[in-house]
Write a protein that holds these residues in place. Structure first.
Motif, mmCIF file in Angstrom:
data_model
loop_
_atom_site.group_PDB
_atom_site.id
_atom_site.type_symbol
_atom_site.label_atom_id
_atom_site.label_comp_id
_atom_site.label_asym_id
_atom_site.label_seq_id
_atom_site.Cartn_x
_atom_site.Cartn_y
_atom_site.Cartn_z
ATOM 1 N N MET A 92 0.816 -1.211 0.000
ATOM 2 C CA MET A 92 0.000 0.000 0.000
ATOM 3 C C MET A 92 0.850 1.262 0.000
ATOM 4 N N GLU A 93 2.107 1.138 0.390
ATOM 5 C CA GLU A 93 3.038 2.265 0.328
ATOM 6 C C GLU A 93 3.808 2.288 -0.989
ATOM 7 N N GLY A 94 3.441 1.398 -1.916
ATOM 8 C CA GLY A 94 4.108 1.363 -3.211
ATOM 9 C C GLY A 94 5.459 0.679 -3.198
ATOM 10 N N GLN A 95 5.760 -0.061 -2.138
ATOM 11 C CA GLN A 95 7.054 -0.739 -2.009
ATOM 12 C C GLN A 95 6.867 -2.251 -2.240
ATOM 13 N N VAL A 96 6.410 -2.588 -3.428
ATOM 14 C CA VAL A 96 6.098 -3.978 -3.753
ATOM 15 C C VAL A 96 7.340 -4.860 -3.654
ATOM 16 N N GLY A 97 8.487 -4.313 -3.998
ATOM 17 C CA GLY A 97 9.725 -5.082 -3.914
ATOM 18 C C GLY A 97 10.025 -5.560 -2.512
ATOM 19 N N ASN A 98 9.650 -4.767 -1.498
ATOM 20 C CA ASN A 98 9.844 -5.186 -0.104
ATOM 21 C C ASN A 98 8.808 -6.215 0.323
ATOM 22 N N ALA A 99 7.648 -6.184 -0.322
ATOM 23 C CA ALA A 99 6.585 -7.131 0.022
ATOM 24 C C ALA A 99 6.857 -8.514 -0.550
ATOM 25 N N ALA A 100 7.497 -8.578 -1.718
ATOM 26 C CA ALA A 100 7.645 -9.844 -2.442
ATOM 27 C C ALA A 100 8.300 -10.952 -1.621
ATOM 28 N N PRO A 101 9.448 -10.711 -0.951
ATOM 29 C CA PRO A 101 10.058 -11.813 -0.196
ATOM 30 C C PRO A 101 9.215 -12.281 0.991
ATOM 31 N N LEU A 102 8.422 -11.392 1.555
ATOM 32 C CA LEU A 102 7.559 -11.764 2.680
ATOM 33 C C LEU A 102 6.446 -12.689 2.206
ATOM 34 N N VAL A 103 5.843 -12.343 1.071
ATOM 35 C CA VAL A 103 4.780 -13.191 0.514
ATOM 36 C C VAL A 103 5.359 -14.533 0.077
ATOM 37 N N GLN A 104 6.558 -14.490 -0.502
ATOM 38 C CA GLN A 104 7.158 -15.734 -0.978
ATOM 39 C C GLN A 104 7.479 -16.684 0.172
ATOM 40 N N ARG A 105 7.808 -16.157 1.340
ATOM 41 C CA ARG A 105 8.044 -17.042 2.486
ATOM 42 C C ARG A 105 6.792 -17.868 2.783
ATOM 43 N N VAL A 106 5.636 -17.244 2.702
ATOM 44 C CA VAL A 106 4.383 -17.960 2.947
ATOM 45 C C VAL A 106 4.126 -18.947 1.812
ATOM 46 N N ARG A 107 4.387 -18.536 0.574
ATOM 47 C CA ARG A 107 4.216 -19.433 -0.563
ATOM 48 C C ARG A 107 5.190 -20.614 -0.477
ATOM 49 N N SER A 108 6.414 -20.347 -0.108
ATOM 50 C CA SER A 108 7.425 -21.407 -0.060
ATOM 51 C C SER A 108 7.072 -22.469 0.974
ATOM 52 N N ARG A 109 6.544 -22.035 2.097
ATOM 53 C CA ARG A 109 6.151 -23.006 3.118
ATOM 54 C C ARG A 109 5.063 -23.939 2.574
ATOM 55 N N ALA A 110 4.226 -23.427 1.683
ATOM 56 C CA ALA A 110 3.180 -24.234 1.048
ATOM 57 C C ALA A 110 3.701 -24.979 -0.178
ATOM 58 N N ASN A 111 4.997 -24.861 -0.442
ATOM 59 C CA ASN A 111 5.642 -25.536 -1.574
ATOM 60 C C ASN A 111 5.034 -25.108 -2.913
ATOM 61 N N LEU A 112 4.709 -23.821 -2.999
ATOM 62 C CA LEU A 112 4.227 -23.246 -4.255
ATOM 63 C C LEU A 112 5.420 -22.703 -5.043
ATOM 64 N N VAL A 113 5.245 -22.537 -6.338
ATOM 65 C CA VAL A 113 6.329 -22.089 -7.195
ATOM 66 C C VAL A 113 6.875 -20.742 -6.705
ATOM 67 N N ASP A 114 8.179 -20.566 -6.827
ATOM 68 C CA ASP A 114 8.835 -19.334 -6.386
ATOM 69 C C ASP A 114 8.537 -18.217 -7.382
ATOM 70 N N LYS A 115 7.783 -17.222 -6.929
ATOM 71 C CA LYS A 115 7.407 -16.084 -7.778
ATOM 72 C C LYS A 115 8.016 -14.778 -7.287
#
Length: 504
Positions: free
Chosen positions: A400-423
């Motif tokens: 929401m602050e326009g810092q999507v690059g900072n959000a990406a690794p946080l979201v990927q940690r949740v995705r990785s735990r679910a063994n989803l493809v690394d995006k």
């Protein structure tokens, strides 16, 4: 049984009068504030009752009925129609006289009163260090802050009471504005954050910590859309992850089994156990088990459950939206739901031969491995906040602050735990709208049954849209009126200083 009688003889000698204080006697058969709030143990016992207000079966935010209604108001779950008040809430037909919502209101103020007692009487306690006293008061403020947080998200504008009543007039409190309620939430949690310990010994697991206070401060600022403050608070936890001891459990399902309760992913966890009395269906505290009956409430009839709350196909579809890198179901789907897929075992039964072919049942936080269908006491803890929530809330604030690059690794940690493809690399180049769509989906799949969905949809402005699209029972009844519960009719009748909220 021996009865002790007290005899008071007053002799008047000449013009001598007795003092007023001489006649101010404590009732020997009643525990008074003068006799009770004197030791550290008294404060600790007072705090225990405050914690209990959060998990009360019918009144607490993490109690059985509230857990059902938090989910039953969304597109993901439906509520059986045999308990009228619950069904009305879930199908948007509740009124100001609906008892269930009145109970939640009462439960919050019961908890607030108990916290106010601890805070008020702490100064008269002897034989306790100033540091320990400050910690116990901070714990009471943490719980009080949670109760006002609950009132703010469920009712909106309500009275703010931070002291004990001294006169009859003190019982008739006017509403504060919703902004003032949030101010109280943040004030209490800030005070708690300043004095609570970072960690707890094993015999104090479940009690509030500094990290829990920070986590709920972050959630409060998230609901207020104060994105920079969310980043400040939750960034503290993520940046100093090892100091606070937080992390994701490698296996998502381990968050919901006895062997791994109060684990590294637990920011705040509501405690249940088989200790206490033998019963779960009693109003007598001496006979009440410290367990919960939510397992029976949500289990299917085939195993003796009451199926009061059951998942919809809308939730299952969301769970199946993306498969793992090996082409399997998202592990959060199989940890949350049971349905007719190959090899599904539910309550020690083969699903395909024991349940309806199109049935969908709740598995998360159910004792579905139980072989004894007649024993419905569940000691599975409720999750007030998990660390995955911290990661996704922080990712949302960055987005929401326009810092999507900072959000990406946080979201990927949740995705990785679910063994989803690394995006992660792909997500870093997304727009804020694209990232928010991903966060919304991940929050739905990650926290189904944990009571966050309704409030997430409301703050995103998507509640009416999602409910209408789902066409779950009662969807056509929904209007913005049902985004909050009404001030209970009983409160309006008993308190001449209060008025109803909004369109109610």
């Amino acid at each position: 049984m021996k009865t002790v009688y007290c005899i008071l003889t007053i002799a008047f000698l000449g013009l001598t009068s007795c003092s007023e204080s001489f006649l101010e006697l404590d009732n020997p058969n009643k525990v008074t504030s003068n006799a009770y709030w004197n030791t550290e143990a008294d404060l600790a016992a007072g705090l225990a009752t405050a914690y209990n207000s959060l998990v009360d079966d019918y009144n607490g935010h993490w109690g059985v009925v509230a857990l059902e209604l938090k989910e039953g108001r969304t597109e993901n779950f439906q509520i059986r129609n045999d308990v009228r008040g619950r069904f009305d809430v879930s199908t948007y037909q509740n009124t100001i006289s609906t008892g269930e919502t009145a109970n939640f209101y009462k439960g919050c103020y019961t908890g607030i009163f108990r916290c106010n007692q601890v805070i008020h009487f702490a100064d008269q306690v002897q034989g306790i260090s100033d540091a320990k006293k400050a910690e116990l008061v901070a714990e009471a403020k943490f719980i009080r802050g949670l109760q006002y947080f609950i009132l703010a998200i469920d009712f909106g504008a309500v009275p703010v009471i931070t002291s004990l009543a001294e006169s009859r007039e003190d019982y008739f409190n006017e509403k504060a504005t919703e902004e003032q309620v949030w101010t109280q939430v943040i004030s209490d949690l800030e005070d708690a954050k300043a004095a609570l310990p970072v960690t707890r010994p094993d015999d104090q697991l479940g009690r509030a910590t500094k990290g829990a206070a920070i986590g709920f401060l972050g959630r409060a600022h998230l609901y207020l859309e104060d994105w920079p403050q969310v980043i400040t608070e939750l960034g503290e936890l993520v940046t100093n992850e090892s100091q606070y001891g937080y992390g994701l459990m490698p296996n998502f399902a381990d968050n919901f089994v006895l062997e791994h309760e109060n684990n590294q992913e637990s920011v705040f966890e509501l405690q249940y156990s088989l200790q206490g009395g033998p019963d779960i269906w009693t109003g007598n505290p001496a006979n009440k088990s410290r367990s919960t009956f939510i397992a029976q409430e949500c289990a299917p009839g085939e195993v003796g459950g009451w199926f009061e709350l059951f998942p919809t196909s809308v939730l299952l579809d969301a769970m199946l939206e993306e498969k793992t890198t090996e082409g399997d179901f998202d592990p959060r789907a199989t940890a949350t739901l049971a349905w007719n897929y190959p090899g599904c075992v539910f309550y020690q039964r083969d699903f395909s031969t024991s349940f309806e072919s199109d049935a969908i049942w709740l598995r998360k936080n159910q004792n579905w491995w139980n072989e004894n269908e007649g024993d419905w006491k569940s000691e599975l803890n409720e999750k007030g906040m998990r660390y995955s929530d911290v990661l996704l809330m922080l990712a949302e604030a960055y987005t929401m602050e326009g810092q999507v690059g900072n959000a990406a690794p946080l979201v990927q940690r949740v995705r990785s735990r679910a063994n989803l493809v690394d995006k992660q690399a792909e997500m870093a180049g997304w727009s804020s709208d694209q990232m928010m769509e991903e966060i919304m989906h991940q929050r739905n799949v990650e926290f189904a049954r944990e009571g966050l969905r309704f409030y997430d949809l409301r703050r995103w402005g998507k509640l009416q849209e999602v409910i209408a699209a789902s066409q779950v029972e009662g969807y056509s009844n929904f209007s913005s009126k049902y985004e909050y519960y009404p001030i209970p009719e009983s409160e309006l009748e008993n308190n001449p200083s209060i008025t109803q909220n909004g369109s109610w």
